[in-house]
Design a protein around this motif. Structure first.
Motif, PDB file in Angstrom:
ATOM      1  N   UNK A  82      41.241   3.198 -49.604  1.00 22.92           N
ATOM      2  CA  UNK A  82      40.532   2.102 -50.342  1.00 22.92           C
ATOM      3  C   UNK A  82      40.983   2.338 -51.837  1.00 22.92           C
ATOM      4  N   UNK A  83      41.532   3.281 -52.350  1.00 28.15           N
ATOM      5  CA  UNK A  83      42.035   3.643 -53.666  1.00 28.15           C
ATOM      6  C   UNK A  83      42.679   2.982 -54.150  1.00 28.15           C
ATOM      7  N   UNK A  84      42.769   2.031 -55.203  1.00 27.31           N
ATOM      8  CA  UNK A  84      43.872   1.465 -55.601  1.00 27.31           C
ATOM      9  C   UNK A  84      44.448   2.045 -56.410  1.00 27.31           C
ATOM     10  N   UNK A  85      45.979   1.536 -57.127  1.00 26.99           N
ATOM     11  CA  UNK A  85      47.025   1.775 -57.352  1.00 26.99           C
ATOM     12  C   UNK A  85      47.718   1.149 -58.150  1.00 26.99           C
ATOM     13  N   UNK A  86      47.483  -0.383 -58.313  1.00 25.65           N
ATOM     14  CA  UNK A  86      47.809  -1.597 -58.832  1.00 25.65           C
ATOM     15  C   UNK A  86      46.538  -2.489 -58.703  1.00 25.65           C
ATOM     16  N   UNK A  87      44.990  -3.446 -58.795  1.00 26.75           N
ATOM     17  CA  UNK A  87      44.983  -4.646 -58.350  1.00 26.75           C
ATOM     18  C   UNK A  87      43.882  -5.862 -59.577  1.00 26.75           C
ATOM     19  N   UNK A  88      43.704  -6.092 -58.660  1.00 28.18           N
ATOM     20  CA  UNK A  88      42.211  -7.425 -59.730  1.00 28.18           C
ATOM     21  C   UNK A  88      41.711  -7.592 -59.478  1.00 28.18           C
ATOM     22  N   UNK A  89      40.426  -7.754 -59.819  1.00 34.63           N
ATOM     23  CA  UNK A  89      39.191  -8.344 -59.268  1.00 34.63           C
ATOM     24  C   UNK A  89      39.001  -9.511 -59.519  1.00 34.63           C
ATOM     25  N   UNK A  90      37.819 -10.235 -59.076  1.00 35.41           N
ATOM     26  CA  UNK A  90      37.348 -11.446 -59.107  1.00 35.41           C
ATOM     27  C   UNK A  90      37.367 -12.038 -60.550  1.00 35.41           C
ATOM     28  N   UNK A  91      36.857 -11.688 -61.122  1.00 32.67           N
ATOM     29  CA  UNK A  91      36.828 -11.777 -62.649  1.00 32.67           C
ATOM     30  C   UNK A  91      37.810 -11.664 -63.791  1.00 32.67           C
ATOM     31  N   UNK A  92      39.134 -11.427 -62.980  1.00 33.57           N
ATOM     32  CA  UNK A  92      40.438 -11.549 -63.159  1.00 33.57           C
ATOM     33  C   UNK A  92      40.885 -10.132 -64.356  1.00 33.57           C
ATOM     34  N   UNK A  93      40.095  -9.094 -63.990  1.00 36.21           N
ATOM     35  CA  UNK A  93      40.092  -8.175 -64.623  1.00 36.21           C
ATOM     36  C   UNK A  93      41.556  -7.769 -63.698  1.00 36.21           C
ATOM     37  N   UNK A  94      42.238  -6.554 -64.448  1.00 34.91           N
ATOM     38  CA  UNK A  94      43.255  -5.883 -63.855  1.00 34.91           C
ATOM     39  C   UNK A  94      43.735  -4.377 -64.470  1.00 34.91           C
ATOM     40  N   UNK A  95      44.255  -3.307 -63.244  1.00 36.08           N
ATOM     41  CA  UNK A  95      44.563  -2.097 -64.097  1.00 36.08           C
ATOM     42  C   UNK A  95      45.510  -1.939 -62.914  1.00 36.08           C
ATOM     43  N   UNK A  96      46.572  -0.707 -64.047  1.00 31.41           N
ATOM     44  CA  UNK A  96      47.341  -0.032 -63.028  1.00 31.41           C
ATOM     45  C   UNK A  96      47.314   1.389 -63.750  1.00 31.41           C
ATOM     46  N   UNK A  97      48.853   2.308 -63.622  1.00 30.56           N
ATOM     47  CA  UNK A  97      48.624   3.275 -63.958  1.00 30.56           C
ATOM     48  C   UNK A  97      50.130   3.817 -64.186  1.00 30.56           C
ATOM     49  N   UNK A  98      50.598   4.887 -64.325  1.00 27.42           N
ATOM     50  CA  UNK A  98      51.824   5.718 -64.336  1.00 27.42           C
ATOM     51  C   UNK A  98      50.813   7.138 -64.861  1.00 27.42           C
ATOM     52  N   UNK A  99      51.166   8.326 -63.685  1.00 32.74           N
ATOM     53  CA  UNK A  99      50.572   9.517 -64.254  1.00 32.74           C
ATOM     54  C   UNK A  99      51.482   9.790 -65.468  1.00 32.74           C
ATOM     55  N   UNK A 100      50.666  11.049 -66.051  1.00 35.75           N
ATOM     56  CA  UNK A 100      51.507  11.256 -67.119  1.00 35.75           C
ATOM     57  C   UNK A 100      50.750  12.625 -67.529  1.00 35.75           C
ATOM     58  N   UNK A 101      51.562  13.757 -66.582  1.00 37.56           N
ATOM     59  CA  UNK A 101      51.060  14.972 -66.854  1.00 37.56           C
ATOM     60  C   UNK A 101      51.205  15.956 -68.300  1.00 37.56           C
ATOM     61  N   UNK A 102      51.588  15.105 -69.108  1.00 33.56           N
ATOM     62  CA  UNK A 102      51.950  15.977 -70.935  1.00 33.56           C
ATOM     63  C   UNK A 102      50.599  15.808 -71.244  1.00 33.56           C
ATOM     64  N   UNK A 103      49.540  15.337 -70.492  1.00 37.21           N
ATOM     65  CA  UNK A 103      47.960  14.758 -71.845  1.00 37.21           C
ATOM     66  C   UNK A 103      46.392  15.927 -70.862  1.00 37.21           C
ATOM     67  N   UNK A 104      46.534  16.876 -71.520  1.00 42.20           N
ATOM     68  CA  UNK A 104      45.271  17.957 -71.096  1.00 42.20           C
ATOM     69  C   UNK A 104      44.523  16.808 -69.869  1.00 42.20           C
ATOM     70  N   UNK A 105      44.315  17.408 -68.678  1.00 40.39           N
ATOM     71  CA  UNK A 105      43.420  17.168 -67.313  1.00 40.39           C
ATOM     72  C   UNK A 105      41.999  17.462 -67.635  1.00 40.39           C
ATOM     73  N   UNK A 106      40.781  17.207 -67.075  1.00 42.76           N
ATOM     74  CA  UNK A 106      39.403  17.715 -67.366  1.00 42.76           C
ATOM     75  C   UNK A 106      39.357  18.687 -66.179  1.00 42.76           C
ATOM     76  N   UNK A 107      38.576  19.539 -65.879  1.00 44.26           N
ATOM     77  CA  UNK A 107      38.045  20.189 -64.482  1.00 44.26           C
ATOM     78  C   UNK A 107      36.968  19.510 -64.046  1.00 44.26           C
ATOM     79  N   UNK A 108      36.859  18.332 -64.116  1.00 38.46           N
ATOM     80  CA  UNK A 108      35.695  17.243 -63.019  1.00 38.46           C
ATOM     81  C   UNK A 108      35.879  16.017 -63.208  1.00 38.46           C
ATOM     82  N   UNK A 109      34.889  15.065 -62.732  1.00 43.14           N
ATOM     83  CA  UNK A 109      34.958  13.749 -63.324  1.00 43.14           C
ATOM     84  C   UNK A 109      35.861  12.801 -62.700  1.00 43.14           C
TER      85      UNK A 109
END
Length: 390
Positions: A84-111
């Motif tokens: 059920x993990x979304x990779x591109x989607x839109x909710x009932x309020x019209x908010x939509x989100x999607x992503x691309x991986x960007x491994x040149x940014x520092x990632x955190x260890x948790x969260x």
């Protein structure tokens, strides 16, 4: 023709379409979640509605379109089968989100990770401003994100957030100093990361979007048909279909090396989410999704109103995706290297090929959806007509 009738015709056409080098060239090139994304404000598009889009490149080849019940807002999304993990989607309020991986940014260890953050955002955010507030909060608590997140909402907001584990940088498509033509594009690098991953696809999508914008044709149709089915080489030079030549002297005639194209050998689904103009019902936000490799799949519209059809979400896999995977197996049939596609099976130059069957069916869907949306924008429908049309 009614919504249910044209849906049935389209599905029949889809199923009938399945018949009874590069120095980096190697068998294990695939990297997870390397994608091509973009966002456009209403000032950039041909109809004044914002857009956000993604070609998903991943190792999960079975994709589905699913209705997800969440904590505050429910949403429709492209997911990997069984998840059920979304990779591109839109909710009932019209908010939509999607992503691309960007491994040149520092990632955190948790969260929250990339997918978890998008699931949280779709389930709790009604606007881009609320998503930014979510990023502010998780800047403090931490994220394990390394991504470019593209977002739109029903107010007309449109932006890309380059997002590390504890920081983010916003690129507002409505800010002419940031986006002169009203759109922002990314592949797998961040301006704040300094990398170049996916630069070949980035250069090519920059050229395509510039052409669309100049011709007042930046819309979901041009992205689905042209950008998401685009082939190019390592220098971002477009490759025609059919390709009348040999990629290398030892490769079969007419075969295209697809690893560096927007339409990649590793592409598993795509989506273009068309938002609404201010004042239009948010539930008319439309997600056009292609399940499977986009060269062998077909675009179908979905709305954030309820359960999706069994053709798009079934157990264990979606029939629409299964059909596209069967076509992909026929296209990518060169055993020495699975990143090569037989372009003459898409168009043979004599009036045949998969695209001569898939594209007319897709045109029928687009025409039918456009007619329905035109009616719904004048007289907003109840939930049931939207569900019937999917």
């Amino acid at each position: 023709m009614s919504a249910s009738q044209w849906k049935g015709v389209v599905l029949a056409l889809i199923m009938a379409a399945v018949p009874a080098e590069l120095c980096r060239e190697r068998a294990n090139e695939c990297q997870p979640e390397e994608c091509t994304i973009g966002v456009a404000s209403g000032r950039a598009t041909s109809d004044g509605r914002p857009l956000v889009w993604k070609t998903r490149d991943a190792d999960q080849v079975h994709n589905e379109v699913m209705w997800v019940t969440a904590s505050t807002y429910d949403f429709v999304a492209v997911v990997s089968a069984g998840s059920t993990t979304p990779w591109m989607g839109v909710n009932e309020k019209g908010f939509a989100i999607l992503n691309s991986q960007s491994s040149d940014l520092p990632g955190g260890s948790s969260g929250p990770s990339n997918g978890t953050l998008m699931r949280d955002a779709l389930g709790t955010c009604a606007t881009v401003a609320e998503f930014q507030a979510l990023l502010d909060r998780t800047n403090v608590t931490g994220r394990s994100t390394q991504a470019n997140f593209a977002v739109i909402d029903s107010t007309g907001a449109a932006a890309i957030f380059e997002t590390s584990g504890s920081q983010y940088w916003k690129y507002d498509a409505n800010d002419s100093s940031v986006a002169p033509n009203g759109y922002v594009l990314r592949t797998n690098f961040a301006y704040h990361g300094g990398g170049t991953s996916g630069i070949e696809r980035y250069r090519r999508t920059v050229r395509l979007m510039a052409d669309f914008y100049a011709g007042d044709s930046l819309n979901y149709r041009s992205i689905l048909r042209t950008q998401m089915r685009d082939f190019s080489d390592e220098n971002s030079i477009p490759v025609p279909v059919p390709f009348p030549g040999r990629w290398r002297s030892d490769r079969p005639y007419g075969y295209i090396y697809c690893y560096v194209s927007i339409c990649r050998s590793t592409s598993v689904s795509t989506a273009v989410i068309q938002g609404v103009r201010q004042g239009e019902p948010a539930r008319l936000s439309t997600m056009w999704a292609i399940l499977g490799q986009p060269a062998g799949g077909i675009a179908v519209p979905y709305w954030p109103v309820g359960n999706t059809p069994v053709e798009a979400n079934s157990d264990p896999t979606a029939p629409l995706c299964d059909a596209a995977l069967a076509i992909k197996a026929l296209l990518f049939d060169y055993p020495a290297n699975t990143h090569y596609l037989d372009s003459y099976k898409l168009l043979d130059g004599r009036g045949g090929g998969f695209w001569t069957k898939l594209f007319p069916a897709e045109d029928m869907i687009m025409k039918g959806a456009a007619s329905l949306l035109a009616l719904w924008r004048q007289r907003p429908p109840f939930r049931e007509p939207l569900l019937e049309a999917e």
